[in-house]
Design a protein around this motif. Structure first.
Motif: not given
Ligand code: FNR
Length: 185
Positions: A12, A14, A17-19, A78, A80-81, A114-115
């Protein structure tokens, strides 16, 4: 005392970023002889095979960072999977030119937050497929699929939940032992 350099690949870009928070928290759980370097990937151009003969400076930098490391730690969301495009771009860059991959033989750990409730499971599975092709031995167990929860990271960036902290410490102990074992080979 041997020092182990770990190249950290965060999927990420961002700011909040959580990661990235997870990567920083994990580094704080490692023994002191482990040094973690976050590899920059936001300045890599889109990979173009035409440039294999004259890779730009950010690509050469990344390949040197990987080459100098005793292990690689992938901490990725993740998207979009699957894995984010920026991470795949970086992996592709450092895998080329053909026969000059920086990745081969480097022991890898894969983790992410991820969320979503499956906590990057699909992204990690896709990443494992790539790492197998790149000939990177990858820690199989414990798997670590972290779903974000209130309080996961406290305001100092530490893991704020006891059960998560215990689990991540166990994971990190296994990962660092895994890197040590590979360094002996
Ligand atoms: C996501 N997110 C997401 N979450 C998940 O569990 N599975 C997924 O397939 C996706 N797909 C996805 C696509 C895109 C383009 C974005 C921007 C986000 C949500 C994701 O888990 C969330 O935004 C996290 O906070 C991303 O990690 P960082 O940036 O916080 O490290």
């Amino acid at each position: 005392m041997d020092t182990f350099r770990i190249a950290v690949m965060i999927g990420s870009l961002r700011q909040d970023s959580l990661n990235r928070k997870l990567a920083l928290a994990l580094a704080g759980m490692a023994p002191p002889e482990f040094k973690f370097h976050h590899c920059r990937i936001d300045d890599l151009p889109p990979y173009n095979q035409d440039d294999d003969g004259r890779p730009p400076e950010p690509v050469r930098r990344l390949k040197t960072e990987i080459a100098d490391a005793q292990g690689v730690l992938f901490v990725t969301p993740e998207y979009n999977r699957s894995i984010p495009g920026v991470l795949k771009n970086a992996i592709d860059h450092a895998s080329r030119p053909y026969g000059q991959s920086a990745w081969a033989g480097k022991p890898a750990g894969v983790i992410g937050v991820s969320v979503g409730s499956i906590g990057t499971a699909m992204a990690q599975q896709h990443l494992r497929n790539i790492l197998a092709y790149l000939d990177m031995p990858t820690l199989g167990q414990p798997e670590a699929f972290i779903a974000n929860r209130e309080g996961l990271f406290d305001d100092k960036g530490h893991v704020g939940l006891d059960d998560s902290r215990r689990f991540l410490q166990t994971w990190m102990d296994r990962y660092t032992a895994w890197v040590r074992d590979h360094a002996k080979m």
